[in-house]
Design a protein around this motif. Sequence first.
Motif, PDB file in Angstrom:
ATOM      1  N   TYR A 178     -18.753  -7.482  29.089  1.00 11.67           N
ATOM      2  CA  TYR A 178     -20.206  -7.332  29.051  1.00 11.67           C
ATOM      3  C   TYR A 178     -20.617  -5.909  29.421  1.00 11.67           C
ATOM      4  CZ  TYR A 178     -20.775 -12.369  28.596  1.00 11.67           C
ATOM      5  OH  TYR A 178     -20.741 -13.661  28.145  1.00 11.67           O
ATOM      6  N   VAL A 179     -21.702  -5.470  28.815  1.00  7.79           N
ATOM      7  CA  VAL A 179     -22.306  -4.183  29.157  1.00  7.79           C
ATOM      8  C   VAL A 179     -23.435  -4.470  30.139  1.00  7.79           C
ATOM      9  CG1 VAL A 179     -23.446  -2.103  28.304  1.00  7.79           C
ATOM     10  CG2 VAL A 179     -21.728  -3.259  26.895  1.00  7.79           C
ATOM     11  N   LEU A 180     -23.243  -4.079  31.390  1.00  2.00           N
ATOM     12  CA  LEU A 180     -24.211  -4.389  32.441  1.00  2.00           C
ATOM     13  C   LEU A 180     -24.766  -3.097  33.022  1.00  2.00           C
ATOM     14  CD1 LEU A 180     -22.194  -7.204  34.274  1.00  2.00           C
ATOM     15  CD2 LEU A 180     -23.896  -7.473  32.459  1.00  2.00           C
ATOM     16  N   THR A 181     -26.057  -2.904  32.907  1.00  4.48           N
ATOM     17  CA  THR A 181     -26.731  -1.760  33.513  1.00  4.48           C
ATOM     18  C   THR A 181     -27.938  -2.274  34.292  1.00  4.48           C
ATOM     19  OG1 THR A 181     -27.946  -1.374  31.450  1.00  4.48           O
ATOM     20  CG2 THR A 181     -25.945  -0.093  31.785  1.00  4.48           C
ATOM     21  N   LEU A 182     -28.749  -1.360  34.783  1.00  2.00           N
ATOM     22  CA  LEU A 182     -29.817  -1.734  35.720  1.00  2.00           C
ATOM     23  C   LEU A 182     -30.752  -2.806  35.155  1.00  2.00           C
ATOM     24  CD1 LEU A 182     -30.950  -1.038  38.519  1.00  2.00           C
ATOM     25  CD2 LEU A 182     -32.446   0.616  37.413  1.00  2.00           C
ATOM     26  N   ASP A 183     -31.322  -2.562  33.982  1.00  2.00           N
ATOM     27  CA  ASP A 183     -32.285  -3.495  33.389  1.00  2.00           C
ATOM     28  C   ASP A 183     -31.723  -4.279  32.209  1.00  2.00           C
ATOM     29  OD1 ASP A 183     -34.159  -2.686  35.203  1.00  2.00           O
ATOM     30  OD2 ASP A 183     -35.214  -1.327  33.844  1.00  2.00           O
ATOM     31  N   MET A 184     -30.485  -4.016  31.834  1.00  2.00           N
ATOM     32  CA  MET A 184     -29.894  -4.687  30.673  1.00  2.00           C
ATOM     33  C   MET A 184     -28.739  -5.557  31.138  1.00  2.00           C
ATOM     34  SD  MET A 184     -28.435  -3.054  27.115  1.00  2.00           S
ATOM     35  CE  MET A 184     -27.164  -2.100  27.965  1.00  2.00           C
ATOM     36  N   VAL A 185     -29.007  -6.851  31.233  1.00  2.00           N
ATOM     37  CA  VAL A 185     -27.998  -7.798  31.683  1.00  2.00           C
ATOM     38  C   VAL A 185     -27.972  -8.968  30.700  1.00  2.00           C
ATOM     39  CG1 VAL A 185     -27.212  -9.271  33.557  1.00  2.00           C
ATOM     40  CG2 VAL A 185     -28.394  -7.131  34.085  1.00  2.00           C
TER      41      VAL A 185
ATOM     42  N   ILE B 101     -27.774  -1.925  16.949  1.00  2.00           N
ATOM     43  CA  ILE B 101     -28.957  -1.870  16.079  1.00  2.00           C
ATOM     44  C   ILE B 101     -29.922  -0.789  16.550  1.00  2.00           C
ATOM     45  CG2 ILE B 101     -31.020  -3.154  15.382  1.00  2.00           C
ATOM     46  CD1 ILE B 101     -29.250  -5.688  15.372  1.00  2.00           C
ATOM     47  N   ILE B 102     -30.120  -0.685  17.854  1.00  2.00           N
ATOM     48  CA  ILE B 102     -31.023   0.344  18.377  1.00  2.00           C
ATOM     49  C   ILE B 102     -30.517   1.735  18.020  1.00  2.00           C
ATOM     50  CG2 ILE B 102     -31.933   1.401  20.487  1.00  2.00           C
ATOM     51  CD1 ILE B 102     -31.925  -1.413  21.734  1.00  2.00           C
TER      52      ILE B 102
ATOM     53  N   GLU C 173     -30.721   8.847  29.598  1.00  2.00           N
ATOM     54  CA  GLU C 173     -31.120   8.317  30.898  1.00  2.00           C
ATOM     55  C   GLU C 173     -31.662   6.901  30.796  1.00  2.00           C
ATOM     56  OE1 GLU C 173     -32.191  11.058  34.103  1.00  2.00           O
ATOM     57  OE2 GLU C 173     -33.243  12.201  32.542  1.00  2.00           O
ATOM     58  N   ARG C 174     -32.325   6.582  29.689  1.00  2.00           N
ATOM     59  CA  ARG C 174     -32.822   5.205  29.523  1.00  2.00           C
ATOM     60  C   ARG C 174     -31.680   4.238  29.296  1.00  2.00           C
ATOM     61  NH1 ARG C 174     -36.268   9.192  30.334  1.00  2.00           N
ATOM     62  NH2 ARG C 174     -38.296   8.363  30.901  1.00  2.00           N
ATOM     63  N   TRP C 175     -30.632   4.685  28.584  1.00  2.00           N
ATOM     64  CA  TRP C 175     -29.463   3.824  28.443  1.00  2.00           C
ATOM     65  C   TRP C 175     -28.798   3.593  29.798  1.00  2.00           C
ATOM     66  CZ3 TRP C 175     -29.035   0.704  24.735  1.00  2.00           C
ATOM     67  CH2 TRP C 175     -29.317   1.041  23.409  1.00  2.00           C
ATOM     68  N   MET C 176     -28.708   4.644  30.610  1.00  2.00           N
ATOM     69  CA  MET C 176     -28.097   4.501  31.929  1.00  2.00           C
ATOM     70  C   MET C 176     -28.876   3.514  32.795  1.00  2.00           C
ATOM     71  SD  MET C 176     -25.312   6.303  32.041  1.00  2.00           S
ATOM     72  CE  MET C 176     -25.120   5.693  30.362  1.00  2.00           C
ATOM     73  N   ALA C 177     -30.179   3.458  32.590  1.00  2.00           N
ATOM     74  CA  ALA C 177     -31.019   2.524  33.353  1.00  2.00           C
ATOM     75  C   ALA C 177     -31.145   1.166  32.664  1.00  2.00           C
ATOM     76  CB  ALA C 177     -32.413   3.117  33.565  1.00  2.00           C
ATOM     77  N   GLY C 178     -30.548   1.035  31.478  1.00  2.00           N
ATOM     78  CA  GLY C 178     -30.588  -0.243  30.777  1.00  2.00           C
ATOM     79  C   GLY C 178     -31.933  -0.591  30.176  1.00  2.00           C
ATOM     80  N   GLN C 179     -32.769   0.398  29.918  1.00  2.00           N
ATOM     81  CA  GLN C 179     -34.102   0.131  29.365  1.00  2.00           C
ATOM     82  C   GLN C 179     -34.022  -0.020  27.846  1.00  2.00           C
ATOM     83  OE1 GLN C 179     -36.803   3.156  30.843  1.00  2.00           O
ATOM     84  NE2 GLN C 179     -36.832   2.269  32.870  1.00  2.00           N
ATOM     85  N   TYR C 180     -33.305  -1.041  27.428  1.00  2.00           N
ATOM     86  CA  TYR C 180     -33.053  -1.218  25.997  1.00  2.00           C
ATOM     87  C   TYR C 180     -34.305  -1.619  25.217  1.00  2.00           C
ATOM     88  CZ  TYR C 180     -32.992  -6.321  26.614  1.00  2.00           C
ATOM     89  OH  TYR C 180     -33.341  -7.619  26.874  1.00  2.00           O
ATOM     90  N   LEU C 181     -35.253  -2.280  25.868  1.00  2.00           N
ATOM     91  CA  LEU C 181     -36.478  -2.648  25.169  1.00  2.00           C
ATOM     92  C   LEU C 181     -37.340  -1.420  24.884  1.00  2.00           C
ATOM     93  CD1 LEU C 181     -37.403  -5.946  27.040  1.00  2.00           C
ATOM     94  CD2 LEU C 181     -36.487  -5.709  24.725  1.00  2.00           C
ATOM     95  N   VAL C 182     -37.442  -0.514  25.849  1.00  2.00           N
ATOM     96  CA  VAL C 182     -38.150   0.744  25.615  1.00  2.00           C
ATOM     97  C   VAL C 182     -37.469   1.518  24.490  1.00  2.00           C
ATOM     98  CG1 VAL C 182     -38.717   2.986  26.617  1.00  2.00           C
ATOM     99  CG2 VAL C 182     -39.063   0.911  27.953  1.00  2.00           C
ATOM    100  N   LEU C 183     -36.139   1.545  24.512  1.00  2.00           N
ATOM    101  CA  LEU C 183     -35.396   2.261  23.481  1.00  2.00           C
ATOM    102  C   LEU C 183     -35.533   1.587  22.119  1.00  2.00           C
ATOM    103  CD1 LEU C 183     -32.231   3.110  25.566  1.00  2.00           C
ATOM    104  CD2 LEU C 183     -33.763   4.775  24.512  1.00  2.00           C
ATOM    105  N   PHE C 184     -35.684   0.276  22.095  1.00  2.00           N
ATOM    106  CA  PHE C 184     -35.898  -0.433  20.828  1.00  2.00           C
ATOM    107  C   PHE C 184     -37.241  -0.013  20.228  1.00  2.00           C
ATOM    108  CE2 PHE C 184     -33.947  -4.544  19.061  1.00  2.00           C
ATOM    109  CZ  PHE C 184     -34.192  -4.154  17.760  1.00  2.00           C
ATOM    110  N   GLY C 185     -38.274   0.025  21.068  1.00  2.00           N
ATOM    111  CA  GLY C 185     -39.572   0.489  20.579  1.00  2.00           C
ATOM    112  C   GLY C 185     -39.516   1.938  20.137  1.00  2.00           C
ATOM    113  N   TYR C 186     -38.813   2.761  20.902  1.00  2.00           N
ATOM    114  CA  TYR C 186     -38.592   4.176  20.560  1.00  2.00           C
ATOM    115  C   TYR C 186     -37.912   4.303  19.198  1.00  2.00           C
ATOM    116  CZ  TYR C 186     -36.012   8.654  20.959  1.00  2.00           C
ATOM    117  OH  TYR C 186     -35.438   9.888  20.743  1.00  2.00           O
TER     118      TYR C 186
END
Length: 349
Positions: free
Chosen positions: A37-44, A84-85, A120-133
């Motif tokens: 699994y890829v586990l980061t701060l906000d992406m679990v 996909i992102i 930095e967003r990947w490191m923080a697991g902000q995949y939803l923000v990155l999806f919108g980006y």
Amino acid sequence: MLDGVRKIGRVVARHPEVGWYSLLAVLIMGPMLLRGYVLTLDMVFTPKLPAPAAVSNTYLFEWLLHLLNFVVSGEVVGKAVIFIILLLCGLGAYRLIDTESVWPKAFAGLFYTINPFTYERWMAGQYLVLFGYALLPFLVKALVGLYSRPNRIGAFRVVLWYTAIALVSVHILVMAALLGIIMFFVYLLAQSPTKHYYQRMFTAAGMVLSGVLLLNSYWLAGIASGHSPIIHTIDGIGSGDFSAFNTAYNPHAGLFFNVVSLYGFWLEPFHRYAMPNHNLFIWYGGFALLGMLVVLGLWQQWQRRSLVAVSLGIAGLIGLVMALGVNSPVFGGFTSWIITHVPLMKGFR
């Protein structure tokens, strides 16, 4: 199976950028493609992806992930989302750039995918923000088509892209709405004052607004009534959050240069991941090279009288002011007032 492979091959032959950015996504993911699994701060992504417990903007997206989990494991779902992102980041920027040469388009896709902001967003697991980006360039392209020739089909495309962004990130949705308004007035003011064009523009804008409100009414109703989890989250944000999530200051470069070089994420002072700007020679050298490319691009777009460049330039200046945060010596007071007094802006912290 061979027929399926041939079909994929024909698609890649017609659209080689799909192959390029698929390969780029695979190279970026690297060891992440191995088992685990890829586990980061906000992406679990856990083995079991539950159905959403409350209705918010991501309600349908979470249901999609939940249903996919019946077919494949949460591990596969998580890695597919990352792939996909990354792919959409490259494709969107590539197809947005309107040049005859393929090199500027290819570089745009590469840089939009790999830069300090996305890292930095990947490191923080902000995949939803990155999806919108990742979806943002597709929206901009649709807006260009609509504002160049206002019509119902163009308005429908814009509604779909706004709704797609809303499904994953309300933060990017607000930014996209601001960008759409800026582009609307730039295109409107750049045209000769003909009643026919003005009428079509306002009609198209009305269709877009109505369509977005209708398709997103299932979660916007909760915001309007004050019962949405988004409202509860925003109401819980206070002065402590503004301090904790403030724009990061770099001791070598200060606040402004840190932000314009696409750094400034609030996690930077905690040193939880390797920072590319630790090597000052590479940092300053890379920034100088990119700065020259930006200046060259602005000059070419100025000669072409590009309305997209004007719109993105205005949006970029507004974004820079807000990104500097409440501690900016020049704009900090203004930013603080915006966050405090404009509804929902506290959500940006």
